[in-house]
Design an enzyme around this catalytic site. Structure first.
Site, PDB file in Angstrom:
ATOM      1  N   ASP A   7       0.807  -1.203  -0.165  1.00  0.00           N
ATOM      2  CA  ASP A   7      -0.165   0.158  -0.286  1.00  0.00           C
ATOM      3  C   ASP A   7       0.744   1.263  -0.005  1.00  0.00           C
ATOM      4  OD1 ASP A   7      -2.468   1.684   0.326  1.00  0.00           O
ATOM      5  OD2 ASP A   7      -2.016   1.855   2.339  1.00  0.00           O
ATOM      6  N   TYR A  39      -0.757   8.165  -2.814  1.00  0.00           N
ATOM      7  CA  TYR A  39      -1.025   7.741  -4.241  1.00  0.00           C
ATOM      8  C   TYR A  39      -2.045   8.528  -4.952  1.00  0.00           C
ATOM      9  CZ  TYR A  39       2.442   3.789  -4.086  1.00  0.00           C
ATOM     10  OH  TYR A  39       3.786   3.005  -3.831  1.00  0.00           O
ATOM     11  N   GLY A  40      -3.023   8.865  -4.246  1.00  0.00           N
ATOM     12  CA  GLY A  40      -4.253   9.156  -5.026  1.00  0.00           C
ATOM     13  C   GLY A  40      -4.185  10.631  -5.546  1.00  0.00           C
ATOM     14  N   CYS A  71      -4.538  -1.199  -1.831  1.00  0.00           N
ATOM     15  CA  CYS A  71      -4.661   0.182  -2.205  1.00  0.00           C
ATOM     16  C   CYS A  71      -5.609   0.343  -3.186  1.00  0.00           C
ATOM     17  CB  CYS A  71      -3.303   0.767  -2.616  1.00  0.00           C
ATOM     18  SG  CYS A  71      -3.380   2.510  -3.066  1.00  0.00           S
ATOM     19  N   ASN A  72      -6.559   1.019  -3.051  1.00  0.00           N
ATOM     20  CA  ASN A  72      -7.659   1.095  -4.137  1.00  0.00           C
ATOM     21  C   ASN A  72      -7.192   1.940  -5.361  1.00  0.00           C
ATOM     22  OD1 ASN A  72     -10.751   0.374  -3.266  1.00  0.00           O
ATOM     23  ND2 ASN A  72      -9.425   0.832  -1.450  1.00  0.00           N
ATOM     24  N   CYS A 182     -10.778   3.018  -0.082  1.00  0.00           N
ATOM     25  CA  CYS A 182      -9.366   3.321   0.222  1.00  0.00           C
ATOM     26  C   CYS A 182      -9.069   2.521   1.220  1.00  0.00           C
ATOM     27  CB  CYS A 182      -9.245   4.705   0.572  1.00  0.00           C
ATOM     28  SG  CYS A 182      -7.516   5.327   0.994  1.00  0.00           S
TER      29      CYS A 182
END
EC number: 5.1.1.3
Length: 260
Positions: A7, A39-40, A71-72, A182
């Site tokens: 993640d 990361y988003g 991690c979405n 998330c």
């Protein structure tokens, strides 16, 4: 069968915790990319590169037999790439979460919250529609949730006010089910449930365990647990101890990831 989990930071520990509880004798290796969280807000190209580096590190250094993308955002953008380049099963969080939401929703109105990148990808929308075209889906990016969790602010007044700011209008649409899109967000689950007790809260980490059960696991291992991070983080250590106990955290250098 060792399993690798990665993640961008703390959130994936919610997935690690569920897998560890369900498979106590399976070796688990977790990598939190704390130097590059979140990361988003990164580009698709960057998200894929980071994901390839993390997954490759776990595969080449620890010979894992499956990778879980905890991690979405990474699941939304890098799942197909990782499945192409790795000769082992790669499991994302989007499909399990979507399937769980469809099962529990009674009125077919489902809310999805996630990082800006996850929502922009439309991965949940498309997956949900593929499962049931009659669903009404309402999405909301909640970019401040990850920094809140990374700071350990999960149940104070700031957390409550931020949750209300993001979710009040979403809840007014009449949704009966909310997907936490998330893996950081389950740490805010009690706060969300306290404000909106009528909602079915879907945490994909639980659903991932069911997917892993479909893979033949070697349960003759020692149940080794290793956690790696790419930068020191007091908040990570604090929440790690709360979620999974006193497992030693080892720092690795970004150069070790980028050299693969």
């Amino acid at each position: 069968m060792p399993i690798g989990i990665f993640d961008s930071g703390i959130g994936g520990l919610t997935v690690f915790k569920e897998i560890a509880a369900s498979f106590p004798k399976v070796d688990l290796y977790y990598l939190g990319d704390t130097a590059r969280v979140p990361y988003g807000n990164k580009s698709k190209t960057t998200i894929i590169r980071y994901s390839v580096e993390c997954a490759s590190y776990l595969y080449h250094n620890y010979n894992v037999d499956a990778i879980v993308i905890a991690c979405n955002t990474a699941s939304s953008y890098a799942l197909d790439t990782l499945r192409e380049i790795l000769p082992i099963p790669v499991i994302g969080v989007v499909q399990p979460g979507a399937e769980s939401a469809v099962k529990v929703s009674k009125n077919k109105k489902i809310g999805v919250i996630g990082t800006s990148a996850t929502i922009k990808s439309n991965s949940y929308f498309e997956t949900l529609k593929s499962l049931d075209k009659d669903l009404e889906i309402y999405q909301k990016a909640c970019p401040l949730f990850v920094p809140l969790v990374e700071e350990g602010w999960i149940d104070n007044e700031v957390a409550k006010l931020t949750v209300k700011e993001y979710l009040d209008d979403l809840v007014k649409t009449g949704i009966d089910t909310l997907i936490l899109g998330c893996t950081h967000y389950p740490l805010l689950k009690n706060t969300i449930k306290g404000l909106y007790p009528h909602l079915n809260i879907v945490d994909s980490s639980v659903a991932i365990v069911e997917h892993l059960k479909n893979i033949k696991l070697n349960i003759e291992e020692t149940g080794k647990r290793k956690i790696f991070i790419t930068d020191e983080s007091h908040a990570f250590d604090k929440l790690k101890n709360m979620l999974v106990g006193d497992i030693k955290t080892e720092k690795i250098e970004l150069s070790d990831l980028c050299s693969l």
